[in-house]
Motif scaffolding. Structure first.
Motif, PDB file in Angstrom:
ATOM      1  N   ALA A   1      -5.022  -3.458 -14.100  1.00  0.00           N
ATOM      2  CA  ALA A   1      -6.240  -3.753 -12.909  1.00  0.00           C
ATOM      3  C   ALA A   1      -6.061  -2.565 -12.216  1.00  0.00           C
ATOM      4  CB  ALA A   1      -5.832  -4.868 -11.847  1.00  0.00           C
ATOM      5  N   THR A   2      -4.852  -1.805 -11.945  1.00  0.00           N
ATOM      6  CA  THR A   2      -4.898  -0.696 -11.570  1.00  0.00           C
ATOM      7  C   THR A   2      -6.003   0.896 -11.713  1.00  0.00           C
ATOM      8  OG1 THR A   2      -2.324  -0.881 -11.383  1.00  0.00           O
ATOM      9  CG2 THR A   2      -2.911   1.373 -10.529  1.00  0.00           C
ATOM     10  N   PRO A   3      -6.099   1.363 -10.777  1.00  0.00           N
ATOM     11  CA  PRO A   3      -6.728   2.527 -10.183  1.00  0.00           C
ATOM     12  C   PRO A   3      -6.392   4.048 -10.911  1.00  0.00           C
ATOM     13  CG  PRO A   3      -7.758   1.269  -8.784  1.00  0.00           C
ATOM     14  CD  PRO A   3      -5.975   1.267  -8.892  1.00  0.00           C
ATOM     15  N   ALA A   4      -7.517   4.598 -12.141  1.00  0.00           N
ATOM     16  CA  ALA A   4      -6.429   5.554 -12.642  1.00  0.00           C
ATOM     17  C   ALA A   4      -5.997   6.597 -11.951  1.00  0.00           C
ATOM     18  CB  ALA A   4      -8.004   6.089 -13.433  1.00  0.00           C
ATOM     19  N   GLY A   5      -5.103   7.375 -11.952  1.00  0.00           N
ATOM     20  CA  GLY A   5      -4.307   7.848 -11.204  1.00  0.00           C
ATOM     21  C   GLY A   5      -4.142   7.628  -9.931  1.00  0.00           C
ATOM     22  N   HIS A   6      -3.264   6.478  -9.643  1.00  0.00           N
ATOM     23  CA  HIS A   6      -3.510   5.253  -8.620  1.00  0.00           C
ATOM     24  C   HIS A   6      -1.728   4.859  -8.582  1.00  0.00           C
ATOM     25  CE1 HIS A   6      -3.183   4.147  -4.746  1.00  0.00           C
ATOM     26  NE2 HIS A   6      -2.828   2.909  -4.983  1.00  0.00           N
ATOM     27  N   SER A   7      -0.558   6.014 -10.089  1.00  0.00           N
ATOM     28  CA  SER A   7       0.622   5.253 -10.127  1.00  0.00           C
ATOM     29  C   SER A   7       1.325   6.164 -10.463  1.00  0.00           C
ATOM     30  CB  SER A   7       0.294   3.936 -11.338  1.00  0.00           C
ATOM     31  OG  SER A   7      -0.064   5.278 -12.602  1.00  0.00           O
ATOM     32  N   ARG A   8       2.664   5.437 -10.059  1.00  0.00           N
ATOM     33  CA  ARG A   8       4.163   6.578 -10.152  1.00  0.00           C
ATOM     34  C   ARG A   8       5.347   6.006 -10.399  1.00  0.00           C
ATOM     35  NH1 ARG A   8       1.224   7.197  -6.071  1.00  0.00           N
ATOM     36  NH2 ARG A   8       1.727   6.346  -3.956  1.00  0.00           N
ATOM     37  N   SER A   9       6.678   6.704 -10.495  1.00  0.00           N
ATOM     38  CA  SER A   9       7.500   5.946 -10.795  1.00  0.00           C
ATOM     39  C   SER A   9       8.083   5.133 -10.190  1.00  0.00           C
ATOM     40  CB  SER A   9       7.675   6.412 -11.991  1.00  0.00           C
ATOM     41  OG  SER A   9       8.712   7.668 -11.314  1.00  0.00           O
ATOM     42  N   THR A  10       8.055   5.913  -8.666  1.00  0.00           N
ATOM     43  CA  THR A  10       8.815   5.472  -7.776  1.00  0.00           C
ATOM     44  C   THR A  10       7.693   5.110  -6.511  1.00  0.00           C
ATOM     45  OG1 THR A  10       7.054   7.809  -6.150  1.00  0.00           O
ATOM     46  CG2 THR A  10       9.302   8.039  -7.219  1.00  0.00           C
ATOM     47  N   TYR A  11       6.317   4.162  -6.889  1.00  0.00           N
ATOM     48  CA  TYR A  11       5.680   2.973  -6.774  1.00  0.00           C
ATOM     49  C   TYR A  11       6.030   2.113  -6.190  1.00  0.00           C
ATOM     50  CZ  TYR A  11       0.859   2.061  -4.685  1.00  0.00           C
ATOM     51  OH  TYR A  11      -0.467   0.670  -4.135  1.00  0.00           O
ATOM     52  N   ARG A  12       5.754   1.273  -4.341  1.00  0.00           N
ATOM     53  CA  ARG A  12       6.546   0.259  -4.380  1.00  0.00           C
ATOM     54  C   ARG A  12       5.934  -1.134  -4.363  1.00  0.00           C
ATOM     55  NH1 ARG A  12      11.538   1.170  -0.121  1.00  0.00           N
ATOM     56  NH2 ARG A  12      12.139  -0.932  -1.020  1.00  0.00           N
ATOM     57  N   ASN A  13       5.577  -1.832  -4.421  1.00  0.00           N
ATOM     58  CA  ASN A  13       4.282  -2.611  -4.616  1.00  0.00           C
ATOM     59  C   ASN A  13       5.127  -3.890  -3.765  1.00  0.00           C
ATOM     60  OD1 ASN A  13       2.547  -4.705  -4.431  1.00  0.00           O
ATOM     61  ND2 ASN A  13       1.744  -4.103  -6.258  1.00  0.00           N
ATOM     62  N   PHE A  14       5.089  -4.735  -3.219  1.00  0.00           N
ATOM     63  CA  PHE A  14       6.033  -6.034  -2.731  1.00  0.00           C
ATOM     64  C   PHE A  14       4.578  -7.273  -2.072  1.00  0.00           C
ATOM     65  CE2 PHE A  14       4.485  -2.890   0.826  1.00  0.00           C
ATOM     66  CZ  PHE A  14       3.560  -4.268   1.273  1.00  0.00           C
ATOM     67  N   PHE A  15       5.286  -8.013  -2.519  1.00  0.00           N
ATOM     68  CA  PHE A  15       4.245  -9.272  -2.769  1.00  0.00           C
ATOM     69  C   PHE A  15       6.049 -10.283  -1.925  1.00  0.00           C
ATOM     70  CE2 PHE A  15       1.376  -7.563  -5.347  1.00  0.00           C
ATOM     71  CZ  PHE A  15      -0.011  -8.053  -4.143  1.00  0.00           C
ATOM     72  N   PRO A  16       5.561 -11.856  -1.522  1.00  0.00           N
ATOM     73  CA  PRO A  16       6.608 -12.869  -1.592  1.00  0.00           C
ATOM     74  C   PRO A  16       6.482 -13.474  -3.082  1.00  0.00           C
ATOM     75  CG  PRO A  16       3.638 -12.869   0.017  1.00  0.00           C
ATOM     76  CD  PRO A  16       4.241 -11.567  -1.040  1.00  0.00           C
ATOM     77  N   THR A  17       8.088 -14.247  -3.054  1.00  0.00           N
ATOM     78  CA  THR A  17       8.262 -14.862  -4.135  1.00  0.00           C
ATOM     79  C   THR A  17       7.462 -15.917  -4.777  1.00  0.00           C
ATOM     80  OG1 THR A  17       9.388 -16.019  -2.855  1.00  0.00           O
ATOM     81  CG2 THR A  17      10.912 -14.666  -3.460  1.00  0.00           C
ATOM     82  N   ASN A  18       6.785 -16.441  -4.203  1.00  0.00           N
ATOM     83  CA  ASN A  18       5.315 -17.504  -4.622  1.00  0.00           C
ATOM     84  C   ASN A  18       4.416 -17.010  -5.237  1.00  0.00           C
ATOM     85  OD1 ASN A  18       5.044 -17.283  -2.057  1.00  0.00           O
ATOM     86  ND2 ASN A  18       3.715 -18.872  -2.447  1.00  0.00           N
TER      87      ASN A  18
END
Length: 390
Positions: free
Chosen positions: A361-378
């Motif tokens: 679902a990530t748009p083209a050109g919006h990713s890189r190996s340093t990208y830090r996504n984050f979410f709660p555990t549940n």
């Protein structure tokens, strides 16, 4: 007068990204735009309004003389979490916004887009505004992914399981046996480095010491996860964190999100509608508790975010956001920006776990190996998966 190629590129990029948000919503019915099944899922029309509000609030109002606000009430309606900007509709009430209408919000987008195009072609644009524009465009791309994720949740919890789009099925994937890639202990560097955009939470680049570790060259498949389920993985407390075991019992969890056991087989709600689970695909819609429990059952663990980043050039990634065993905390040297923009990432650095990679679902050109996504555990409504380490 010769057009400035930098400005021309900015305008083109702005138009393309803004258009893509509307393309994501093109197949929706009007009724789909307003639904909010849970607090974590925002109605599609709210995403369209909020991303527009970002450009109006942070670029046009403070920088474009004589700009007239489209509707003074929209700051209250579409502010997400910026305390600096003022009062806002609480997150749980976004689904109560039958007004403004969907057509009103598309008019709002058109109005702001016309003003932005005029502004970007003026002499008022400077380096600081270019940086703010880049943040706004990346912010919109984040919401494009959330749009797809939220639309899937909305339609996937409709009793009729309607398809978002009917597209040809991709060919079946044959996954080879997973192999472990070995890395020696030592000092490595992680964090963003180089030119181009990054979020503030990817800075500063810094050294980390890692012990010897091994990491899988592919993601965990549905077939492997079914084995975990058949082995009683959801019934054996010893593989779960205490909070995770509470989550299992409170939610009567037995399978990944969107899985339904029907007529003797596991079915899975996909964006194409309800389909039989494809065993060779990477498991998806798993929360941190489930990912950790599966890893424990396999006698392994989740990688840390530093291990993942160091190893990322040695395996394919990008089909699932991959849970790591790292809490979302500031890097050494992290600094918050002044003002409302400083609320973008730093205020969330507590009670969240880091995910790495990207998803379908990530748009083209919006990713890189340093990208830090984050979410709660549940949470598991995002396109999340599992990569093992030891």
């Amino acid at each position: 007068m010769t057009p400035n190629p930098i400005i021309t590129d900015l305008v083109r990029k702005y138009i393309d990204i803004r258009k893509h948000s509307e393309e994501i919503c093109a197949s929706l019915e009007i009724e789909d735009y307003v639904v909010q099944p849970i607090v974590d899922v925002s109605p599609p029309k709210w995403h369209l309004g909020h991303t527009t509000w970002f450009f109006e609030t942070f670029i046009l109002i403070p920088n474009f003389p004589d700009y007239k606000v489209f509707d003074a009430q929209y700051n209250f309606v579409f502010n997400s979490y910026y305390e600096t900007i003022g009062a806002r509709v609480i997150r749980t009430d976004r689904g109560n916004l039958s007004r403004p209408s969907v057509s009103d919000i598309y008019k709002y987008r058109q109005y702001v887009d016309e003003q932005m195009e005029n502004f970007l072609q003026s002499e008022l644009v400077n380096k600081k505004i270019e940086s703010l524009l880049e943040l706004g465009l990346n912010h919109e791309q984040q919401h494009q992914e959330l749009l797809i994720t939220d639309i899937k949740y909305i339609l996937g919890h409709n009793p009729l399981f309607p398809a978002y789009k009917k597209e040809p099925k991709s060919p079946k994937i044959h996954l080879e046996e997973s192999e472990m890639i070995k890395f020696s202990e030592g000092v490595y560097e992680i964090g963003f480095n180089g030119n181009g955009f990054c979020f503030d939470n990817e800075l500063d680049r810094h050294k980390v010491y890692l012990n010897d570790f091994e990491i899988a060259d592919r993601l965990v498949s549905n077939r492997e996860y079914v084995e975990f389920m058949k082995a009683g993985g959801y019934n054996d407390f010893k593989h779960w964190h205490a909070e995770g075991w509470d989550w299992v019992k409170q939610n009567n969890a037995k399978s990944p999100l969107y899985w339904h056991f029907m007529d003797g087989k596991w079915m899975n709600y996909t964006l194409n509608g309800l389909e039989e689970v494809e065993l060779n695909e990477a498991v998806c819609h798993i929360n941190f508790f489930e990912a950790s429990a599966f890893a424990s059952w396999k006698g392994m663990r989740l990688p840390t975010e530093a291990e993942w980043e160091v190893a990322s050039e040695h395996f394919e990634w990008g089909s699932r956001w991959e849970w790591t065993n790292s809490a979302y905390l500031p890097y050494p040297g992290f600094k918050k920006e002044a003002g409302a923009v400083g609320e973008y990432n730093g205020k969330f650095m507590v009670n969240q776990m880091v995910l790495r990679g990207a998803s379908e679902a990530t748009p083209a050109g919006h990713s890189r190996s340093t990208y830090r996504n984050f979410f709660p555990t549940n949470l598991r409504w995002q396109f999340t998966g599992i990569r093992l380490a030891k």
